[in-house]
Design an enzyme around this catalytic site. Structure first.
Site, PDB file in Angstrom:
ATOM      1  N   LYS A 145      31.057 133.972  46.372  1.00 13.98           N
ATOM      2  CA  LYS A 145      31.444 135.066  47.278  1.00 13.98           C
ATOM      3  C   LYS A 145      31.295 134.668  48.734  1.00 13.98           C
ATOM      4  CE  LYS A 145      28.433 138.175  46.152  1.00 13.98           C
ATOM      5  NZ  LYS A 145      27.639 137.616  45.047  1.00 13.98           N
ATOM      6  N   ARG A 184      26.611 146.791  45.909  1.00  9.13           N
ATOM      7  CA  ARG A 184      25.934 146.128  44.808  1.00  9.13           C
ATOM      8  C   ARG A 184      25.432 147.124  43.766  1.00  9.13           C
ATOM      9  NH1 ARG A 184      24.399 141.193  47.328  1.00  9.13           N
ATOM     10  NH2 ARG A 184      23.477 139.706  45.905  1.00  9.13           N
ATOM     11  N   ARG A 236      22.533 124.649  45.181  1.00  2.00           N
ATOM     12  CA  ARG A 236      22.985 125.180  46.470  1.00  2.00           C
ATOM     13  C   ARG A 236      21.963 124.906  47.563  1.00  2.00           C
ATOM     14  NH1 ARG A 236      24.860 131.354  47.088  1.00  2.00           N
ATOM     15  NH2 ARG A 236      22.679 131.894  46.754  1.00  2.00           N
ATOM     16  N   ARG A 267      17.465 128.101  49.713  1.00  2.00           N
ATOM     17  CA  ARG A 267      17.041 129.475  49.959  1.00  2.00           C
ATOM     18  C   ARG A 267      15.869 129.781  49.041  1.00  2.00           C
ATOM     19  NH1 ARG A 267      22.219 133.327  49.686  1.00  2.00           N
ATOM     20  NH2 ARG A 267      20.823 134.436  48.286  1.00  2.00           N
ATOM     21  N   ARG A 271      17.601 137.574  39.613  1.00  2.00           N
ATOM     22  CA  ARG A 271      18.788 138.046  40.324  1.00  2.00           C
ATOM     23  C   ARG A 271      19.958 138.254  39.360  1.00  2.00           C
ATOM     24  NH1 ARG A 271      19.410 133.450  44.264  1.00  2.00           N
ATOM     25  NH2 ARG A 271      21.327 134.437  44.955  1.00  2.00           N
TER      26      ARG A 271
HETATM   27  P1  ADP Z   1      23.712 136.306  46.356  1.00  3.61           P
HETATM   28  O1  ADP Z   1      25.014 137.009  46.264  1.00  3.61           O
HETATM   29  O2  ADP Z   1      23.839 134.819  46.237  1.00  3.61           O
HETATM   30  O3  ADP Z   1      22.668 136.881  45.445  1.00  3.61           O
HETATM   31  P2  ADP Z   1      23.113 137.511  48.963  1.00  3.61           P
HETATM   32  O4  ADP Z   1      22.881 136.695  50.164  1.00  3.61           O
HETATM   33  O5  ADP Z   1      24.331 138.356  48.897  1.00  3.61           O
HETATM   34  O6  ADP Z   1      23.065 136.479  47.765  1.00  3.61           O
HETATM   35  O7  ADP Z   1      21.864 138.468  48.693  1.00  3.61           O
HETATM   36  C1  ADP Z   1      20.543 137.998  48.690  1.00  3.61           C
HETATM   37  C2  ADP Z   1      19.578 139.137  48.411  1.00  3.61           C
HETATM   38  O8  ADP Z   1      19.691 140.147  49.444  1.00  3.61           O
HETATM   39  C3  ADP Z   1      19.795 139.900  47.108  1.00  3.61           C
HETATM   40  O9  ADP Z   1      19.182 139.272  46.013  1.00  3.61           O
HETATM   41  C4  ADP Z   1      19.179 141.264  47.445  1.00  3.61           C
HETATM   42  O10 ADP Z   1      17.762 141.227  47.332  1.00  3.61           O
HETATM   43  C5  ADP Z   1      19.503 141.458  48.895  1.00  3.61           C
HETATM   44  N1  ADP Z   1      20.763 142.214  49.096  1.00  3.61           N
HETATM   45  C6  ADP Z   1      21.927 141.740  49.625  1.00  3.61           C
HETATM   46  N2  ADP Z   1      22.874 142.684  49.632  1.00  3.61           N
HETATM   47  C7  ADP Z   1      22.313 143.796  49.083  1.00  3.61           C
HETATM   48  C8  ADP Z   1      22.783 145.100  48.778  1.00  3.61           C
HETATM   49  N3  ADP Z   1      24.057 145.477  49.049  1.00  3.61           N
HETATM   50  N4  ADP Z   1      21.922 145.985  48.215  1.00  3.61           N
HETATM   51  C9  ADP Z   1      20.662 145.646  47.936  1.00  3.61           C
HETATM   52  N5  ADP Z   1      20.147 144.423  48.180  1.00  3.61           N
HETATM   53  C10 ADP Z   1      20.957 143.499  48.741  1.00  3.61           C
END
Ligand code: ADP
Ligand code: ZN
Length: 223
Positions: free
Chosen positions: A15, A90, A127, A160, A171
């Site tokens: 994404k 999400r 990654r 990360r 996750r």
């Molecule tokens: P990835 O898609 O690789 O899991 P992101 O950078 O999008 O990574 O998200 C990392 C973390 O940030 C998630 O595991 C969550 O804890 C938090 N997060 C990101 N976006 C949201 C969201 N829309 N709602 C709740 N938590 C979020």
């Protein structure tokens, strides 16, 4: 009228990479809630401190916190023509918030990147992110982790903290429980487009661009 693009898919589906490219190609902002939350952590604010513990657990930050971040971001002038949303919504509650935010007639195109669980775990373990410029890279099997530098700027590549295996498993479980139901929420819309995310990045980008053009044509007919 704005046309916002939502990038849906599990962690590691690509994404972020696709959203960044797409935003650059279309000249609209890339809005990543993950990036915004990591910035809050970096800035060391009280919010950032609370968020850090959640990120490191692999769980989701509360719907209220991310809804506030996105609401403020979409209200900024540079979002007027549309943004690429990466990591939001999400949960079904967040999707409802987004529908309310765009109720003024803005369009949503939902691109859903699908990748198998085995591939996701492999991708996330390889990654790395440039500490200086944020570029995302995938290590090869035989790369020596410590000696890699960013091809864009020479910066140090780091993992990360939530890409550690234990956190990745959590996750993915959170994705299945909280985010996968979004497919049911969006599936019947003519602007929902599933994409095979297991293809090479360039092929995925081509499929995403094609899907957005098709969805945009549907929106054009409806207006
Ligand atoms: P990835 O898609 O690789 O899991 P992101 O950078 O999008 O990574 O998200 C990392 C973390 O940030 C998630 O595991 C969550 O804890 C938090 N997060 C990101 N976006 C949201 C969201 N829309 N709602 C709740 N938590 C979020
Ligand atoms: Zn860099």
């Amino acid at each position: 009228m704005a046309c916002h693009i939502v990038m849906l898919g599990p962690p590691g589906a690509g994404k972020g990479t696709q959203a960044k490219q797409l935003a650059a190609a279309r000249g609209i902002p890339h809005v990543s809630t993950g990036d915004m939350l990591r910035e809050a952590v970096q800035s060391g604010t009280p919010l950032g401190k609370r968020v850090q513990a959640v990120l490191d657990s692999g769980r989701l930050v509360s719907d209220e916190i991310v809804a506030d971040l996105v609401r403020e971001r979409l209200a900024r002038a540079d979002a007027a023509a549309g943004v690429v949303l990466d990591g939001f919504p999400r949960t079904v509650a967040q999707a409802q918030t987004l529908d309310a935010l765009v109720a003024n007639g803005d369009a949503l195109v939902v691109v859903d990147l699908a990748v198998s669980a085995a591939d996701l775990i492999r991708r996330l373990s390889r990654r790395r992110v440039c500490q200086a410029c944020g570029t995302i890279v995938a290590l090869n099997d035989d790369d020596d982790d410590g000696r890699q530098a960013c091809v864009e700027c020479g910066g140090a590549l780091v993992q990360r903290s939530d890409d550690r295996e234990e956190v990745v498993r959590e996750r993915l479980a959170v994705y299945e429980r909280s985010t996968a139901p979004l497919v049911g929420y969006y599936r019947e819309r003519p602007t929902y487009r599933p994409i095979d995310g297991a293809q090479a990045p360039g092929a995925v980008a081509g499929a995403v661009a094609g899907a957005i053009d098709e969805a945009a044509a549907v929106i054009g007919q409806e207006r």
